[in-house]
Motif scaffolding. Structure first.
Motif, mmCIF file in Angstrom:
data_model
loop_
_atom_site.group_PDB
_atom_site.id
_atom_site.type_symbol
_atom_site.label_atom_id
_atom_site.label_comp_id
_atom_site.label_asym_id
_atom_site.label_seq_id
_atom_site.Cartn_x
_atom_site.Cartn_y
_atom_site.Cartn_z
ATOM 1 N N UNK A 6 0.791 -1.229 0.149
ATOM 2 C CA UNK A 6 0.206 -0.094 0.096
ATOM 3 C C UNK A 6 0.972 1.241 0.249
ATOM 4 N N UNK A 7 0.658 2.063 -0.618
ATOM 5 C CA UNK A 7 1.347 3.255 -1.159
ATOM 6 C C UNK A 7 0.996 4.682 0.781
ATOM 7 N N UNK A 8 0.079 3.896 0.922
ATOM 8 C CA UNK A 8 -0.652 4.906 1.663
ATOM 9 C C UNK A 8 0.322 4.412 3.571
ATOM 10 N N UNK A 9 -0.089 5.831 3.520
ATOM 11 C CA UNK A 9 0.553 5.774 5.295
ATOM 12 C C UNK A 9 -0.126 5.157 6.132
ATOM 13 N N UNK A 10 0.198 4.370 7.099
ATOM 14 C CA UNK A 10 -0.924 4.125 8.599
ATOM 15 C C UNK A 10 -2.122 4.746 9.121
ATOM 16 N N UNK A 11 -2.089 6.345 8.950
ATOM 17 C CA UNK A 11 -3.076 7.160 9.140
ATOM 18 C C UNK A 11 -4.270 6.860 8.216
ATOM 19 N N UNK A 12 -3.718 7.033 6.465
ATOM 20 C CA UNK A 12 -4.266 7.055 5.667
ATOM 21 C C UNK A 12 -5.226 5.391 5.468
ATOM 22 N N UNK A 13 -4.385 4.516 5.806
ATOM 23 C CA UNK A 13 -5.473 3.522 6.091
ATOM 24 C C UNK A 13 -5.902 3.505 6.728
ATOM 25 N N UNK A 14 -6.507 3.289 8.064
ATOM 26 C CA UNK A 14 -7.330 4.159 9.001
ATOM 27 C C UNK A 14 -8.498 4.695 8.429
ATOM 28 N N UNK A 15 -8.296 5.960 7.552
ATOM 29 C CA UNK A 15 -9.127 7.106 7.308
ATOM 30 C C UNK A 15 -10.187 6.046 6.054
ATOM 31 N N UNK A 16 -8.991 5.548 5.932
ATOM 32 C CA UNK A 16 -9.597 4.598 4.602
ATOM 33 C C UNK A 16 -10.733 4.094 4.673
ATOM 34 N N UNK A 17 -10.006 3.231 5.991
ATOM 35 C CA UNK A 17 -10.979 1.902 6.214
ATOM 36 C C UNK A 17 -12.360 1.918 6.753
ATOM 37 N N UNK A 18 -12.710 3.346 7.686
ATOM 38 C CA UNK A 18 -13.715 3.471 8.431
ATOM 39 C C UNK A 18 -14.752 3.664 6.908
ATOM 40 N N UNK A 19 -14.079 4.889 5.966
ATOM 41 C CA UNK A 19 -15.162 4.750 5.054
ATOM 42 C C UNK A 19 -15.823 4.058 4.226
ATOM 43 N N UNK A 20 -14.285 2.892 4.192
ATOM 44 C CA UNK A 20 -15.477 1.804 3.801
ATOM 45 C C UNK A 20 -16.074 0.936 4.505
ATOM 46 N N UNK A 21 -16.130 1.429 5.364
ATOM 47 C CA UNK A 21 -16.750 0.515 6.866
ATOM 48 C C UNK A 21 -18.254 2.157 6.354
ATOM 49 N N UNK A 22 -18.206 3.041 6.382
ATOM 50 C CA UNK A 22 -19.641 3.646 5.882
ATOM 51 C C UNK A 22 -19.880 3.695 4.489
ATOM 52 N N UNK A 23 -19.566 2.907 3.124
ATOM 53 C CA UNK A 23 -19.764 2.703 2.144
ATOM 54 C C UNK A 23 -19.625 3.837 1.169
ATOM 55 N N UNK A 24 -18.521 4.666 1.749
ATOM 56 C CA UNK A 24 -18.095 5.579 0.910
ATOM 57 C C UNK A 24 -17.796 5.521 -0.258
ATOM 58 N N UNK A 25 -17.896 5.013 -1.115
ATOM 59 C CA UNK A 25 -16.644 5.889 -2.727
ATOM 60 C C UNK A 25 -15.870 6.600 -2.522
ATOM 61 N N UNK A 26 -14.491 6.626 -2.161
ATOM 62 C CA UNK A 26 -13.568 7.278 -2.249
ATOM 63 C C UNK A 26 -11.959 6.635 -3.352
ATOM 64 N N UNK A 27 -11.445 7.921 -3.615
ATOM 65 C CA UNK A 27 -10.434 7.635 -5.029
ATOM 66 C C UNK A 27 -9.668 7.850 -4.037
ATOM 67 N N UNK A 28 -8.869 6.931 -3.783
ATOM 68 C CA UNK A 28 -7.155 8.353 -3.305
ATOM 69 C C UNK A 28 -5.702 8.769 -4.933
ATOM 70 N N UNK A 29 -5.670 10.136 -3.297
ATOM 71 C CA UNK A 29 -4.737 10.479 -4.460
ATOM 72 C C UNK A 29 -4.892 10.950 -5.797
ATOM 73 N N UNK A 30 -5.817 11.320 -6.095
ATOM 74 C CA UNK A 30 -6.347 12.155 -7.168
ATOM 75 C C UNK A 30 -5.255 13.259 -7.936
ATOM 76 N N UNK A 31 -3.869 12.839 -8.383
ATOM 77 C CA UNK A 31 -2.769 13.668 -9.010
ATOM 78 C C UNK A 31 -3.352 15.621 -9.697
ATOM 79 N N UNK A 32 -4.510 15.418 -10.303
ATOM 80 C CA UNK A 32 -4.709 16.034 -11.129
ATOM 81 C C UNK A 32 -5.708 17.475 -9.819
#
Ligand SMILES: [Zn+2]
Length: 124
Positions: A6-32
């Motif tokens: 994973x390219x994410x840091x530990x805190x970022x992984x925690x946030x992603x996990x919460x979002x997934x649990x909430x059923x939120x669809x997200x993208x990580x690191x859009x460079x634009x």
């Protein structure tokens, strides 16, 4: 299954996990986007920054400067903080809603969960 580093840091992984649990669809690191938010919920035009306390100069224990090279680290933190606020302004002016999650806040994840829930609305 191949193990993907994973390219994410530990805190970022925690946030992603919460979002997934909430059923939120997200993208990580859009460079634009300015400042490259860590997570983006494009359907709501919302973005989340997960900031490391040290690098972004948070006013907590994690943001404290080391004993040596204080001048160097202080200017480094100041530069990052300046860049952060500039990116925040640019994104907000384009209609983005932003939330900053500090590394230290990912340790009490119950509180973080409710903050994220408030930020992202009840259900989408
Ligand atoms: Zn902190």
């Amino acid at each position: 299954m191949r193990r993907v580093r994973s390219s994410g840091t530990q805190p970022e992984i925690i946030v992603r996990k919460i979002l997934r649990g909430m059923g939120i669809k997200y993208r990580s690191c859009p460079r634009s986007l300015p400042g490259k938010p860590d997570l983006v919920i494009a359907t709501q035009q919302k973005a989340i920054f997960v900031h490391g306390c040290f690098w972004h100069g948070h006013h907590c224990d994690g943001g404290k400067l080391p004993k040596s090279n204080r001048t160097y680290w202080r200017s480094k933190q100041a530069k990052n903080a300046l860049r952060d606020s500039r990116n925040t302004r640019t994104l907000r002016s384009k209609g983005w809603k932003l939330m900053v999650v500090w590394e230290c806040q990912t340790r009490g994840s119950k509180r973080l969960e409710s903050r994220l829930a408030r930020f992202l609305g009840p259900h989408q």
